[in-house]
Scaffold this motif. Structure first.
Motif, PDB file in Angstrom:
ATOM      1  N   GLY A   1       6.750  27.296  31.582  1.00  0.00           N
ATOM      2  CA  GLY A   1       6.850  27.429  30.128  1.00  0.00           C
ATOM      3  C   GLY A   1       7.039  28.859  29.672  1.00  0.00           C
ATOM      4  N   ARG A   2       7.360  29.734  30.583  1.00  0.00           N
ATOM      5  CA  ARG A   2       7.528  31.147  30.254  1.00  0.00           C
ATOM      6  C   ARG A   2       8.944  31.426  29.751  1.00  0.00           C
ATOM      7  NH1 ARG A   2       4.626  35.461  32.994  1.00  0.00           N
ATOM      8  NH2 ARG A   2       4.651  37.091  31.423  1.00  0.00           N
ATOM      9  N   ASP A   3       9.074  32.137  28.651  1.00  0.00           N
ATOM     10  CA  ASP A   3      10.399  32.500  28.141  1.00  0.00           C
ATOM     11  C   ASP A   3      10.889  33.761  28.844  1.00  0.00           C
ATOM     12  OD1 ASP A   3      10.200  30.348  26.471  1.00  0.00           O
ATOM     13  OD2 ASP A   3       9.544  31.514  24.733  1.00  0.00           O
ATOM     14  N   LEU A   4      12.132  33.707  29.297  1.00  0.00           N
ATOM     15  CA  LEU A   4      12.673  34.793  30.111  1.00  0.00           C
ATOM     16  C   LEU A   4      13.860  35.437  29.411  1.00  0.00           C
ATOM     17  CD1 LEU A   4      12.838  32.829  33.500  1.00  0.00           C
ATOM     18  CD2 LEU A   4      11.014  34.352  32.707  1.00  0.00           C
ATOM     19  N   ILE A   5      14.057  36.703  29.677  1.00  0.00           N
ATOM     20  CA  ILE A   5      15.250  37.374  29.134  1.00  0.00           C
ATOM     21  C   ILE A   5      15.852  38.260  30.199  1.00  0.00           C
ATOM     22  CG2 ILE A   5      13.959  39.308  28.088  1.00  0.00           C
ATOM     23  CD1 ILE A   5      16.113  38.929  25.706  1.00  0.00           C
ATOM     24  N   LYS A   6      17.196  38.334  30.157  1.00  0.00           N
ATOM     25  CA  LYS A   6      17.838  39.198  31.143  1.00  0.00           C
ATOM     26  C   LYS A   6      19.164  39.674  30.599  1.00  0.00           C
ATOM     27  CE  LYS A   6      19.809  38.399  35.530  1.00  0.00           C
ATOM     28  NZ  LYS A   6      19.692  39.754  35.737  1.00  0.00           N
ATOM     29  N   ASP A   7      19.556  40.873  30.972  1.00  0.00           N
ATOM     30  CA  ASP A   7      20.888  41.320  30.573  1.00  0.00           C
ATOM     31  C   ASP A   7      21.834  41.117  31.737  1.00  0.00           C
ATOM     32  OD1 ASP A   7      19.757  43.688  31.905  1.00  0.00           O
ATOM     33  OD2 ASP A   7      21.671  44.596  31.348  1.00  0.00           O
ATOM     34  N   ILE A   8      23.047  40.764  31.398  1.00  0.00           N
ATOM     35  CA  ILE A   8      23.970  40.317  32.437  1.00  0.00           C
ATOM     36  C   ILE A   8      25.401  40.464  31.943  1.00  0.00           C
ATOM     37  CG2 ILE A   8      23.949  37.887  31.658  1.00  0.00           C
ATOM     38  CD1 ILE A   8      23.555  37.274  34.753  1.00  0.00           C
ATOM     39  N   ASP A   9      26.348  40.547  32.862  1.00  0.00           N
ATOM     40  CA  ASP A   9      27.741  40.635  32.419  1.00  0.00           C
ATOM     41  C   ASP A   9      28.275  39.227  32.136  1.00  0.00           C
ATOM     42  OD1 ASP A   9      27.946  39.714  35.012  1.00  0.00           O
ATOM     43  OD2 ASP A   9      29.904  40.637  35.290  1.00  0.00           O
ATOM     44  N   VAL A  10      29.504  39.170  31.629  1.00  0.00           N
ATOM     45  CA  VAL A  10      30.051  37.885  31.173  1.00  0.00           C
ATOM     46  C   VAL A  10      30.171  36.870  32.314  1.00  0.00           C
ATOM     47  CG1 VAL A  10      32.147  36.815  30.253  1.00  0.00           C
ATOM     48  CG2 VAL A  10      31.221  38.843  29.165  1.00  0.00           C
ATOM     49  N   GLN A  11      30.663  37.301  33.461  1.00  0.00           N
ATOM     50  CA  GLN A  11      30.843  36.329  34.551  1.00  0.00           C
ATOM     51  C   GLN A  11      29.488  35.806  35.048  1.00  0.00           C
ATOM     52  OE1 GLN A  11      32.669  38.065  38.095  1.00  0.00           O
ATOM     53  NE2 GLN A  11      32.019  40.115  37.510  1.00  0.00           N
ATOM     54  N   GLY A  12      28.474  36.674  35.053  1.00  0.00           N
ATOM     55  CA  GLY A  12      27.128  36.239  35.465  1.00  0.00           C
ATOM     56  C   GLY A  12      26.553  35.238  34.469  1.00  0.00           C
ATOM     57  N   ALA A  13      26.794  35.502  33.171  1.00  0.00           N
ATOM     58  CA  ALA A  13      26.294  34.582  32.138  1.00  0.00           C
ATOM     59  C   ALA A  13      26.974  33.226  32.275  1.00  0.00           C
ATOM     60  CB  ALA A  13      26.556  35.173  30.751  1.00  0.00           C
ATOM     61  N   ASP A  14      28.275  33.230  32.569  1.00  0.00           N
ATOM     62  CA  ASP A  14      28.988  31.959  32.758  1.00  0.00           C
ATOM     63  C   ASP A  14      28.350  31.162  33.897  1.00  0.00           C
ATOM     64  OD1 ASP A  14      30.818  32.400  30.756  1.00  0.00           O
ATOM     65  OD2 ASP A  14      32.328  33.288  32.076  1.00  0.00           O
ATOM     66  N   ALA A  15      28.064  31.859  34.994  1.00  0.00           N
ATOM     67  CA  ALA A  15      27.490  31.173  36.165  1.00  0.00           C
ATOM     68  C   ALA A  15      26.095  30.645  35.851  1.00  0.00           C
ATOM     69  CB  ALA A  15      27.454  32.130  37.362  1.00  0.00           C
ATOM     70  N   LEU A  16      25.282  31.442  35.159  1.00  0.00           N
ATOM     71  CA  LEU A  16      23.916  30.977  34.853  1.00  0.00           C
ATOM     72  C   LEU A  16      23.938  29.823  33.856  1.00  0.00           C
ATOM     73  CD1 LEU A  16      21.611  34.111  34.713  1.00  0.00           C
ATOM     74  CD2 LEU A  16      21.826  32.410  36.504  1.00  0.00           C
ATOM     75  N   ARG A  17      24.909  29.839  32.945  1.00  0.00           N
ATOM     76  CA  ARG A  17      25.001  28.730  31.978  1.00  0.00           C
ATOM     77  C   ARG A  17      25.368  27.425  32.662  1.00  0.00           C
ATOM     78  NH1 ARG A  17      27.902  30.109  26.369  1.00  0.00           N
ATOM     79  NH2 ARG A  17      29.463  30.985  27.727  1.00  0.00           N
ATOM     80  N   ARG A  18      26.143  27.524  33.759  1.00  0.00           N
ATOM     81  CA  ARG A  18      26.470  26.295  34.485  1.00  0.00           C
ATOM     82  C   ARG A  18      25.208  25.718  35.107  1.00  0.00           C
ATOM     83  NH1 ARG A  18      31.378  28.964  35.412  1.00  0.00           N
ATOM     84  NH2 ARG A  18      30.726  29.961  37.339  1.00  0.00           N
ATOM     85  N   ARG A  19      24.302  26.574  35.531  1.00  0.00           N
ATOM     86  CA  ARG A  19      23.088  26.118  36.203  1.00  0.00           C
ATOM     87  C   ARG A  19      21.961  25.814  35.207  1.00  0.00           C
ATOM     88  NH1 ARG A  19      21.295  27.998  41.930  1.00  0.00           N
ATOM     89  NH2 ARG A  19      19.139  27.322  41.947  1.00  0.00           N
ATOM     90  N   TYR A  20      21.874  26.610  34.124  1.00  0.00           N
ATOM     91  CA  TYR A  20      20.819  26.429  33.118  1.00  0.00           C
ATOM     92  C   TYR A  20      21.528  26.181  31.782  1.00  0.00           C
ATOM     93  CZ  TYR A  20      18.180  28.682  36.828  1.00  0.00           C
ATOM     94  OH  TYR A  20      17.626  28.989  38.041  1.00  0.00           O
ATOM     95  N   ALA A  21      21.865  24.901  31.537  1.00  0.00           N
ATOM     96  CA  ALA A  21      22.729  24.569  30.396  1.00  0.00           C
ATOM     97  C   ALA A  21      22.065  24.908  29.062  1.00  0.00           C
ATOM     98  CB  ALA A  21      23.093  23.098  30.456  1.00  0.00           C
ATOM     99  N   ASP A  22      20.738  24.974  29.062  1.00  0.00           N
ATOM    100  CA  ASP A  22      20.002  25.201  27.823  1.00  0.00           C
ATOM    101  C   ASP A  22      19.815  26.702  27.515  1.00  0.00           C
ATOM    102  OD1 ASP A  22      18.804  23.972  25.720  1.00  0.00           O
ATOM    103  OD2 ASP A  22      16.775  24.103  26.557  1.00  0.00           O
TER     104      ASP A  22
END
Ligand code: ADP
Ligand code: 5GP
Length: 228
Positions: A118-139
């Motif tokens: 239940g922990r809220d996480l934040i991270k800075d990332i480039d566009v391609q990394g964000a695309d990849a993480l969105r595929r895995r964590y759709a929310d």
């Protein structure tokens, strides 16, 4: 666990929580701060962390050498090329990419266990990394950061004094490609006046936490039994 298994598990847990009157804890939210190099993501993230909103900052692993003032474990986990490649072989990364000639990656284990708690996480990332993480964590909630004017970005990148001229040109070219993708992300924060931009970031975090679909199950209303 597959989706069906996970849903059955959640339903069982929901029933058990209702019977015991215990409120369900929501999953954590993954916030991704996306944008070109020099946009001010790191600076904004530091400001946000000082606001003590209960966010945990995820630290990336990289093969890039530390800049003066950067600390291992706080800013990045600095590793050798060999160590990074061993992590890839062992499937430890939720995503990784070569950015400006260095490897950067996000380890999956920490994200999965913290979100489950239940922990809220934040991270800075480039566009391609964000695309990849969105595929895995759709929310995941994605926030694109840009300086107010194009000239500010070049000036900030120069002002940071961390790049030689080849690296500077590479970062500006990557930035051009990335900015074309701005509309694909959930929010746009213009980092002109730092305090204002940090305030907007805070507002986004708080609004996302108030979303009904995230909040409802953890309120007293979710388990309340109406008698009439
Ligand atoms: P990023 O992490 O996106 O690459 P940084 O946070 O390292 O960007 O910021 C790049 C440079 O711009 C740094 O020197 C930083 O101090 C400066 N900077 C960041 N935000 C602002 C702002 N709102 N106004 C002026 N300078 C800024
Ligand atoms: P810097 O070298 O300026 O710290 O970062 C260079 C770029 O790498 C930035 O755009 C930053 O957002 C990106 N980056 C940082 N961590 C990660 C990560 O874990 N994965 C990916 N794909 N990019 C990252």
């Amino acid at each position: 666990m597959g989706t069906v298994g996970a849903m059955a598990g959640a339903a069982r847990k929901g029933r058990a929580d209702r019977m015991s009157g215990k409120r369900a804890r929501r999953r954590g939210i993954l916030f991704l701060l996306v944008g070109p190099s020099g946009a001010g993501k790191t600076t904004l993230l530091r400001r946000l962390m000082r606001m003590r909103l209960g966010l945990k900052r995820l630290v990336s692993t990289t093969t890039r050498p530390p800049r003066p003032g950067e600390k291992d474990g706080r800013d990045y986990r600095f590793v050798s090329d060999e160590e990074f490649r061993e992590g890839i072989r062992r499937g430890l990364f939720a995503e990784y990419a070569k950015v400006h000639g260095n490897l950067y990656g996000t380890k999956a284990g920490e994200i999965d266990s913290e979100l489950a708690k239940g922990r809220d996480l934040i991270k800075d990332i480039d566009v391609q990394g964000a695309d990849a993480l969105r595929r895995r964590y759709a929310d995941a909630v994605t926030i694109f950061v840009l300086p107010e004017r194009p000239a500010d970005m070049a000036a900030r990148l120069r002002g940071r004094g961390s790049e030689d001229s080849a690296s500077f040109r590479r970062r500006m070219e990557t930035a051009r490609q990335e900015i074309r993708r701005a509309a694909d992300f959930d929010y746009l924060v213009i980092n002109g006046e730092l305090a204002l931009a940090a305030g907007e970031l805070r507002a986004i975090v708080e609004a996302e936490r108030c979303r009904t679909r995230r909040r409802w199950r953890s309120t007293a209303w979710a388990t309340f039994r109406w008698t009439s």
